[in-house]
Design a protein around this motif. Sequence first.
Motif, PDB file in Angstrom:
ATOM      1  N   GLU A   3       0.706  -1.197  -0.007  1.00  0.00           N
ATOM      2  CA  GLU A   3       0.225   0.071   0.069  1.00  0.00           C
ATOM      3  C   GLU A   3       1.002   1.217  -0.012  1.00  0.00           C
ATOM      4  O   GLU A   3       0.502   2.079  -0.857  1.00  0.00           O
ATOM      5  N   GLN A   4       1.843   1.103   0.794  1.00  0.00           N
ATOM      6  CA  GLN A   4       2.754   2.226   0.863  1.00  0.00           C
ATOM      7  C   GLN A   4       3.385   2.644  -0.605  1.00  0.00           C
ATOM      8  O   GLN A   4       3.624   3.618  -1.044  1.00  0.00           O
ATOM      9  N   LEU A   6       1.990   1.814  -3.576  1.00  0.00           N
ATOM     10  CA  LEU A   6       1.285   2.393  -4.435  1.00  0.00           C
ATOM     11  C   LEU A   6       1.019   3.651  -3.996  1.00  0.00           C
ATOM     12  O   LEU A   6       0.681   4.490  -4.792  1.00  0.00           O
ATOM     13  N   ARG A   7       0.971   4.068  -2.844  1.00  0.00           N
ATOM     14  CA  ARG A   7       0.639   5.786  -2.674  1.00  0.00           C
ATOM     15  C   ARG A   7       1.919   6.609  -3.178  1.00  0.00           C
ATOM     16  O   ARG A   7       1.682   7.298  -3.498  1.00  0.00           O
ATOM     17  N   ASN A  10       1.264   6.449  -6.875  1.00  0.00           N
ATOM     18  CA  ASN A  10       0.207   7.516  -7.076  1.00  0.00           C
ATOM     19  C   ASN A  10       0.651   9.091  -6.935  1.00  0.00           C
ATOM     20  O   ASN A  10       0.055   9.672  -7.483  1.00  0.00           O
ATOM     21  N   PRO A  62      -2.516   2.273 -10.212  1.00  0.00           N
ATOM     22  CA  PRO A  62      -2.401   2.324  -8.700  1.00  0.00           C
ATOM     23  C   PRO A  62      -3.401   2.982  -8.079  1.00  0.00           C
ATOM     24  O   PRO A  62      -3.874   2.721  -6.783  1.00  0.00           O
ATOM     25  N   LEU A  66      -5.430   1.004  -4.836  1.00  0.00           N
ATOM     26  CA  LEU A  66      -5.459   2.008  -3.629  1.00  0.00           C
ATOM     27  C   LEU A  66      -7.173   2.063  -3.418  1.00  0.00           C
ATOM     28  O   LEU A  66      -7.617   1.910  -2.194  1.00  0.00           O
ATOM     29  N   TRP A  67      -7.927   2.225  -4.404  1.00  0.00           N
ATOM     30  CA  TRP A  67      -9.409   2.584  -4.015  1.00  0.00           C
ATOM     31  C   TRP A  67     -10.055   0.940  -3.712  1.00  0.00           C
ATOM     32  O   TRP A  67     -10.806   1.195  -2.711  1.00  0.00           O
ATOM     33  N   THR A  70      -8.126   0.648   0.103  1.00  0.00           N
ATOM     34  CA  THR A  70      -8.498   1.588   1.281  1.00  0.00           C
ATOM     35  C   THR A  70      -9.830   2.263   1.199  1.00  0.00           C
ATOM     36  O   THR A  70     -10.403   2.984   1.990  1.00  0.00           O
ATOM     37  N   GLY A  75      -5.808   7.221  -1.821  1.00  0.00           N
ATOM     38  CA  GLY A  75      -5.266   6.247  -0.726  1.00  0.00           C
ATOM     39  C   GLY A  75      -5.256   6.812   0.613  1.00  0.00           C
ATOM     40  O   GLY A  75      -4.737   6.364   1.571  1.00  0.00           O
TER      41      GLY A  75
END
Length: 76
Positions: A3-4, A6-7, A10, A62, A66-67, A70, A75
């Motif tokens: 997740e990090q 991807l953030r 993005n 991404p 993220l969608w 989260t 995100g």
Amino acid sequence: MMEQKLREINGGRTLLMNAGAFFCVVAMLGIANLICRFVLHTDVVFLMPWLLAATGLFFFLPALMLWLMTGKPSGS
């Protein structure tokens, strides 16, 4: 961890910002194609589908992941 990453990819952009950036890159690719065709006399049309697909994946994959993870495309 994923997740990090991807953030970071993005960059905190919302879905609307991704769509605007995608539109700008597609416009630049179109201008580059025209320059290649009429100034450099080179045909690069065969590259355009690959470049458009890669651009779409870069901006929207991404955000979509993220969608799904989260509940928000940015995100945050």
